[in-house]
Design a protein around this motif. Structure first.
Motif, mmCIF file in Angstrom:
data_model
loop_
_atom_site.group_PDB
_atom_site.id
_atom_site.type_symbol
_atom_site.label_atom_id
_atom_site.label_comp_id
_atom_site.label_asym_id
_atom_site.label_seq_id
_atom_site.Cartn_x
_atom_site.Cartn_y
_atom_site.Cartn_z
ATOM 1 N N ILE A 195 14.276 22.919 13.988
ATOM 2 C CA ILE A 195 13.964 21.510 14.773
ATOM 3 C C ILE A 195 15.182 20.939 15.099
ATOM 4 O O ILE A 195 15.318 20.091 16.014
ATOM 5 N N ASP A 231 0.914 3.566 2.035
ATOM 6 C CA ASP A 231 1.130 3.797 3.343
ATOM 7 C C ASP A 231 1.774 2.581 3.957
ATOM 8 O O ASP A 231 2.001 2.331 5.167
ATOM 9 N N LEU A 279 16.256 21.096 8.328
ATOM 10 C CA LEU A 279 15.705 21.228 9.805
ATOM 11 C C LEU A 279 16.326 22.065 10.596
ATOM 12 O O LEU A 279 15.708 22.712 11.622
ATOM 13 N N THR A 308 2.861 12.095 7.953
ATOM 14 C CA THR A 308 2.633 11.843 9.363
ATOM 15 C C THR A 308 3.228 13.357 10.009
ATOM 16 O O THR A 308 2.870 13.204 11.206
ATOM 17 N N GLU A 309 3.360 14.210 9.292
ATOM 18 C CA GLU A 309 3.722 15.449 10.032
ATOM 19 C C GLU A 309 2.505 16.454 9.420
ATOM 20 O O GLU A 309 2.461 16.772 8.368
ATOM 21 N N GLU A 325 10.659 -1.126 12.659
ATOM 22 C CA GLU A 325 10.473 0.665 12.540
ATOM 23 C C GLU A 325 11.939 1.100 12.447
ATOM 24 O O GLU A 325 12.060 2.283 12.519
ATOM 25 N N SER A 384 1.930 -0.193 5.455
ATOM 26 C CA SER A 384 1.238 -1.190 6.160
ATOM 27 C C SER A 384 1.891 -2.505 6.659
ATOM 28 O O SER A 384 1.582 -3.557 6.642
ATOM 29 N N LEU A 385 3.067 -2.215 7.319
ATOM 30 C CA LEU A 385 3.842 -3.215 7.989
ATOM 31 C C LEU A 385 3.380 -2.929 9.640
ATOM 32 O O LEU A 385 2.915 -2.020 9.818
ATOM 33 N N PHE A 386 4.029 -3.699 10.479
ATOM 34 C CA PHE A 386 3.761 -3.564 11.815
ATOM 35 C C PHE A 386 5.259 -3.347 12.404
ATOM 36 O O PHE A 386 6.001 -4.071 12.531
ATOM 37 N N PRO A 387 5.235 -2.067 12.772
ATOM 38 C CA PRO A 387 6.534 -1.370 13.081
ATOM 39 C C PRO A 387 7.169 -1.762 14.027
ATOM 40 O O PRO A 387 8.409 -1.905 14.194
ATOM 41 N N TYR A 406 0.734 -1.107 -0.031
ATOM 42 C CA TYR A 406 0.064 0.007 0.038
ATOM 43 C C TYR A 406 0.939 1.420 -0.132
ATOM 44 O O TYR A 406 2.091 1.224 0.239
ATOM 45 N N ASP A 446 8.227 14.315 4.817
ATOM 46 C CA ASP A 446 7.243 13.311 5.025
ATOM 47 C C ASP A 446 5.597 13.830 5.561
ATOM 48 O O ASP A 446 5.708 14.054 6.801
#
Ligand SMILES: Nc1ncnc2c1ncn2[C@@H]1O[C@H](COP(=O)(O)OP(=O)(O)OP(=O)(O)O)[C@@H](O)[C@H]1O
Ligand SMILES: [Mg+2]
Lengths: 500, 336
Positions: free
Chosen positions: A302, A87, A297, A339-340, A140, A89-92, A85, A336
C-alpha cells in the motif's frame, strides 16, 4: 451523594433479538461507573437509550428524580447527558470551534449561530482540559486523540452532568490514555458522573468507583471496585474462567518464509532487516510515529518502499502494489477496521468471503452459495461472532463483532504471511483468547508466519516468539523469546524518550 | 502555516486567482472583452445558471444530489406562463409567487421521497426529473408558448447603473443579475450564520452525528429540497423573461453545467463542504471561459470538454485526499 440517573427495568429488542433485558441501576453524582461485557452484550445499546438516541421497549428512566418518557437525543443533551460514541461522531469537515459549540446552540433552540461569542467559552474549556488544540483547525486534520478531546470538550460545553465514554481508549496511546484519565478524575471532582466502557478491564479497575457487568443483555453484577478484582470481573463477563492458549514453540530449523533486507522509505523507515520463519510469530512494538504501521503497509504494497529487498520463501519479489503482495501470499489486517474493508449494508457472509471469491466458484464461475454459507458459519463459531444468521447485514452487529468479521475475511484466505495490526483492539477478552487459539491451529496446519503489531505489551509478551522494537523508523532491537518481558520492552521504549 | 498559505489553500482564493489570470489573458487577445457592454452581457447570460447553482449547492452540501431541478424549472415555467396567459392578469411579482409555490411543492416531494425511502438522492431525483418532465410533456404535447406577457421581458430589460453606449443604446447591470447576487447574499448568510444553515453542513458531514446532536433530520431535508425547488422556480422565471418564449426542452439538459460549477466552486460531492462565494466564483469562471471561446471563435464543444474535465478533476482531488487519509501514513522522523 444523591443519584443523578436511575434506570428501572429497561428492555430492548431488535427484531426478535433481546439486546437488553430488565436492566436496573443508578449512578450517583460524581461517580465513575465502569461498564463491562463481551462484544454484543448490549453496552452501546444501553447508553444509546440513556442518551435518547434509541428508546427502550419497556422500563423507566428517572433523571434527578423526574421520570422521563422517551426524550430523543436533544432531550438527552438538554438534561445533561452527553455521549462520546465508539465511532466518535464529530463533523470532520468543520472547525473544532463549531464542533464544540453546535450541540449547545441546537439545544437552546437558537436561530442564529454566531460562533464569535462562544469562542472564549470554548477556549476556556479546552484550557481547563489542559490541551492545546488550535480552535480554528478542521477536525479531520487532527489526530484521533485530539478528536477524542474535542468530543469531550463538546460534552463539557453542553453543561453535561453525565458524560458517557464508549470505548474511548481503543485508538489512544498509553500516554494519551493517561491524559484522558486525569481529565475524567477532574470531571468527577466537579460532580460530573461518568460512564466508562472499555474492553481493557485494568483501565476500569484503575479509573472507576463501581462496575456493572452485562452478559447477553442482562445485568449480571454491580460491584464497588474495591470489593472485586480484574480476574473476578473477567470471569463474570464470560461466565467461565478463561484458558489462554500458549503458542507452540517455533521449529528452529523451519525454513524462512519472509526475509526483509535494508528496506527503506523516505520519511517512514530506514534500513529495516529481519526474517520470519514458517510457524513463527514475530511481535512488532513501537510508539506511534515509530514507523511500524508504515512498515506493515510497505510489506503489503500500500505504501511501497523506495529501496531494499523482500523475499518470500527464498525468492525475491517486487511488492509495489497490493496485488503483488496478495499473489506473494501476504495478507494484512489493518488497524482501522471499521473504515477499511467492510461493506456495511451487505450480509456478513458476503463480507467474509469477499477476499476469497475464487475459492467459491463452480465450474461455470457461478458462486456456490452453500459453501459460502458454510465458510461464514465456521467463522461465526470460531470467533464467536454474536448474530443469529450470516444473512444479517454487518451494520446490525456490535462494534467488536464487526471487527471480527474483518478478521475472518483475511483468515479465510489462509495466507503464508499474515500481518496483523493491533488485531484485538475493541475485542472482548474471550474473543481475544479465541483469536489466538485459531491462529495457533492455523500455524500448526499450514506453517503460516505471523507479524503481530500491537500496542499492548502483554499481547506481545504472551504470544510472540521474537519481538522487534521499532524506534524512529528503525529497528532498535530484536529480542529473542527468553528476553521478551514487560520491563525489558518498556526500558527500551523509554530509552527513546531520553535520547530525544 | 502562515496566513498567506492558509488563504491560498482556500478554493475561493484559488478561483479568484484563476479568474484574474483568465481576464488578463483574454483581454490581451480581445479588446472587446473588458467593455462594460460585454461584462454585463456575460453576467446576464449566466444569471440563470448562477441562480440554479445556489439550490444545487444547498443540496450538495447536505450530501445529497439533485438532477431534477431543471425539470422543476421547466414545469414551473410552463404552468406559470400558461396561468398568466389564460386565467390571470398579473405582474412579475405574481409570477414569482406562483413559481415559488410550484417549485416548493415539487421540491418537497423530492424531500419526502428521499427522507422516507432512504435511497440515494441521485436515484430519486433522476426518477422525479423524468416524472415531472414526462407529465408536462404528456399534458402539453410539447407545444411551445410563443407569446409571453410583456412584463416578463420588461423585467429582463430593466437595468441599473445604465449608461448610453457608442451605438446609442442603454447598457447597464441587468436587474436579473442583481437578483442573482441578492439571492447569493441571502443564502450565504443563511448557510453561514443560522442554525438551520449549519444543520445542512452537519447532515452533509454525517447524518448519524447530526442526529446525535439533536438536528431534526426530517425537517432539515424537507427544508433543503423545498428551498432547492423554490430556487429552481425563481431561475425559471428569470429564464423565460430573458428568452421570452416557453420551449418545453430548453432548460432540461443543463444539470451538468450547474453541478460542475458548484463542484468547481469547492463543494464536495461527498457532502459537508462548500460555500456560496465559491459557487458564484465557479459560475463566473465558467461564464468567462464560455465567452472567451465565443470571442476567440473556438468550437463550443470545447466548452463541454472543459465541463467534463472539471467534474473529473474535482472528483479526483477528493478521491486522492480520501485515499491518503485512509492509509494513515504519518511522517516519521527517521533517526540517522
Ligand atoms: N440496529 C440494530 N439492529 C439489529 N441488531 C442490533 C442493532 N444494534 C445492535 N444490535 C444487536 O444488539 C446487540 C447488542 O449490541 P451492542 O452494540 O449494544 O453491543 P456492545 O456491548 O456495545 O458490543 P461491543 O463491545 O462489540 O461494542 C448485538 O447483538 C447487536 O447485534
Ligand atoms: Mg459497542
Amino acid at each position: 451523594m444523591e443519584d443523578f440517573i436511575t434506570v428501572e427495568n429497561i428492555s430492548k429488542n431488535f427484531s426478535g433479538l433481546k439486546a437488553l433485558r430488565d436492566i436496573s441501576f443508578s449512578i450517583k453524582k460524581g461517580e465513575a461507573l465502569g461498564l463491562c461485557g463481551a462484544n454484543g452484550s448490549g453496552k452501546s445499546t444501553l447508553i444509546k437509550i440513556l442518551a435518547g438516541v434509541l428508546s427502550a421497549d419497556s422500563g423507566k428512566i428517572k433523571i434527578e428524580g423526574a421520570e422521563m418518557v422517551s426524550y430523543g437525543p436533544l432531550g438527552g443533551i438538554m438534561r445533561g447527558i452527553s455521549v462520546i460514541y465508539q465511532d466518535i461522531s464529530l463533523f470532520p469537515t468543520l472547525t473544532v470551534l463549531e464542533n464544540i459549540c453546535v450541540a449547545r446552540a441546537i439545544g437552546q433552540g437558537r436561530i442564529l449561530s454566531i460562533l464569535g461569542s462562544e469562542r472564549a467559552r470554548a477556549e476556556a474549556i479546552l484550557g481547563d482540559l489542559g490541551v492545546s488544540i488550535n480552535i480554528d483547525s478542521i477536525v479531520e486534520e487532527l489526530p484521533i486523540a485530539s478528536q477524542q478531546l474535542v468530543a469531550i470538550a463538546r460534552a463539557l460545553n453542553n453543561d453535561s452532568k453525565l458524560i458517557i465514554l464508549d470505548e474511548p481508549t481503543t485508538a489512544l496511546t498509553s500516554k494519551e490514555v493517561g491524559l484522558l484519565f486525569k481529565i475524567v478524575n477532574k470531571l468527577k471532582n466537579s460532580g460530573i458522573s461518568v460512564i466508562f466502557i472499555s474492553h481493557k478491564i485494568d483501565e476500569i479497575v484503575e479509573l472507576c468507583d463501581r462496575v456493572l457487568i452485562l452478559r447477553d443483555g442482562g445485568l449480571i453484577a454491580a460491584k464497588p471496585i474495591k470489593d472485586t478484582n480484574l480476574e473476578e470481573i473477567e470471569t463474570l463477563m464470560v461466565g467461565q474462567s478463561l484458558v489462554y492458549s500458549k503458542m507452540d514453540d517455533v521449529d528452529r530449523e523451519a525454513p524462512v518464509v519472509l526475509e526483509v533486507n535494508s528496506l527503506t522509505k523516505k520519511n517512514n523507515f530506514k534500513d529495516i532487516g529481519f526474517s520470519l520463519r514458517h510457524g513463527e510469530v514475530l511481535g512488532v512494538i513501537g510508539l506511534l510515529g515509530s514507523g511500524r504501521t508504515e512498515l506493515a503497509l510497505a510489506l503489503f504494497g500500500i505504501n511501497a518502499a523506495d529501496s531494499g529487498k523482500i523475499a518470500v520463501d527464498g525468492t525475491e519479489c517486487r511488492v509495489r502494489t497490493v496485488n503483488d503482495a496478495v499473489s506473494a501470499g501476504i495478507a494484512y489486517v489493518p488497524e482501522d477496521r471499521l473504515t477499511e474493508g467492510l461493506v456495511m449494508n451487505y450480509p456478513i457472509r458476503e463480507n467474509i468471503v469477499l477476499a476469497t471469491l475464487d475459492k467459491f466458484k463452480d465450474k461455470f464461475t457461478f458462486l456456490k452459495r452453500r459453501s459460502m454459507s458454510e465458510a461464514a458459519q465456521k467463522w461465526l463459531r470460531t470467533l464467536s461472532i454474536k448474530t443469529d444468521s450470516p444473512d444479517n447485514i454487518v451494520s446490525s452487529l456490535s462494534g467488536g463483532n464487526q471487527q471480527k468479521v474483518v478478521l475472518a475475511k483475511w483468515l479465510e484466505r489462509n495466507p503464508k504471511i499474515l500481518i496483523l495490526d493491533s488485531p484485538t483492539v475493541g475485542i472482548d477478552i474471550a474473543a481475544k483468547a479465541g483469536i489466538f487459539a485459531i491462529l495457533k491451529t492455523m500455524i500448526a496446519e499450514n506453517g503460516m508466519g505471523i507479524i503481530l503489531i500491537s500496542d499492548e505489551i502483554k499481547e506481545i509478551t504472551a504470544y510472540s516468539h521474537r519481538a522487534i522494537i521499532m524506534r524512529n523508523g528503525r529497528v532498535a532491537k530484536i529480542l529473542p523469546k527468553d528476553e521478551i518481558n514487560e520491563e525489558r520492552i518498556r526500558a527500551i521504549l523509554n530509552e527513546q524518550k531520553q535520547t530525544k | 502555516m502562515n496566513i498567506f498559505m492558509k488563504l491560498f489553500k482556500k478554493r475561493e482564493t484559488l478561483l479568484a486567482f484563476f479568474i484574474a489570470v483568465s481576464v488578463v489573458v483574454i483581454a490581451s487577445f480581445s479588446d472587446n472583452f473588458l467593455s462594460y457592454d460585454n461584462i454585463t452581457n456575460i453576467l446576464k447570460s449566466f444569471t440563470v445558471t448562477g441562480i440554479f447553482s445556489i439550490g444545487v449547492l444547498l443540496v450538495i452540501i447536505s450530501g445529497g444530489m439533485d438532477v431534477s431541478f431543471t425539470a422543476i424549472a421547466q414545469v414551473t415555467q410552463y404552468i406559470v406562463v400558461y396561468v398568466l396567459l389564460n386565467f390571470l392578469t398579473g405582474n412579475i411579482y405574481i409570477a414569482f409567487v406562483l413559481a415559488i409555490a410550484s417549485g416548493i411543492v415539487m421540491g418537497l416531494l423530492n424531500g419526502i421521497l428521499i427522507y422516507h425511502y432512504k435511497m440515494p438522492a441521485i436515484i430519486i431525483t433522476i426518477a422525479t426529473q423524468n416524472m415531472f418532465y414526462g407529465i408536462m410533456y404528456v399534458i402539453t404535447r410539447g407545444k411551445l408558448l410563443y407569446e409571453v406577457p410583456s412584463f416578463f421581458w420588461e423585467f429582463a430589460d430593466a437595468k441599473i447603473f445604465a449608461v448610453i453606449n457608442q451605438n446609442g443604446a442603454f447598457t447597464g447591470l441587468s436587474v436579473v443579475t442583481v437578483l442573482w447576487f441578492v439571492m447569493a447574499l441571502i443564502f450565504a448568510i443563511i448557510l453561514r450564520y443560522t442554525i438551520l444553515g449549519r444543520s445542512v453542513y452537519l447532515i452533509g458531514c454525517s447524518q448519524t452525528a447530526a442526529e446525535r446532536v439533536g438536528v431534526n433530520i426530517r425537517n432539515t431535508i424537507l427544508f433543503i429540497y423545498g428551498v432547492a425547488g423554490a430556487i429552481a422556480a425563481v431561475g425559471s422565471i428569470v429564464h423565460v423573461s430573458i428568452v421570452q418564449t416557453v420551449i418545453p426542452n430548453s432548460i432540461v439538459g443543463q444539470e451538468m453545467q450547474v453541478i460542475a460549477a458548484v463542484v468547481l466552486g469547492g463543494a464536495s460531492i461527498s457532502g459537508g463542504k462548500g460555500s456560496v462565494l465559491g459557487t458564484v466564483l465557479g459560475v463566473l469562471l465558467f461564464a468567462i471561459l464560455s465567452n472567451s471561446l465565443t470571442l476567440l471563435r473556438i468550437s463550443s464543444y470545447w466548452y463541454n470538454v472543459f465541463i467534463g474535465s472539471i467534474i473529473i478533476g474535482s472528483v479526483t482531488i477528493n478521491a486522492l485526499r480520501e485515499i491518503r487519509q485512509r492509509k494513515h501514513i504519518v511522517r516519521v522522523n527517521v533517526a540517522e
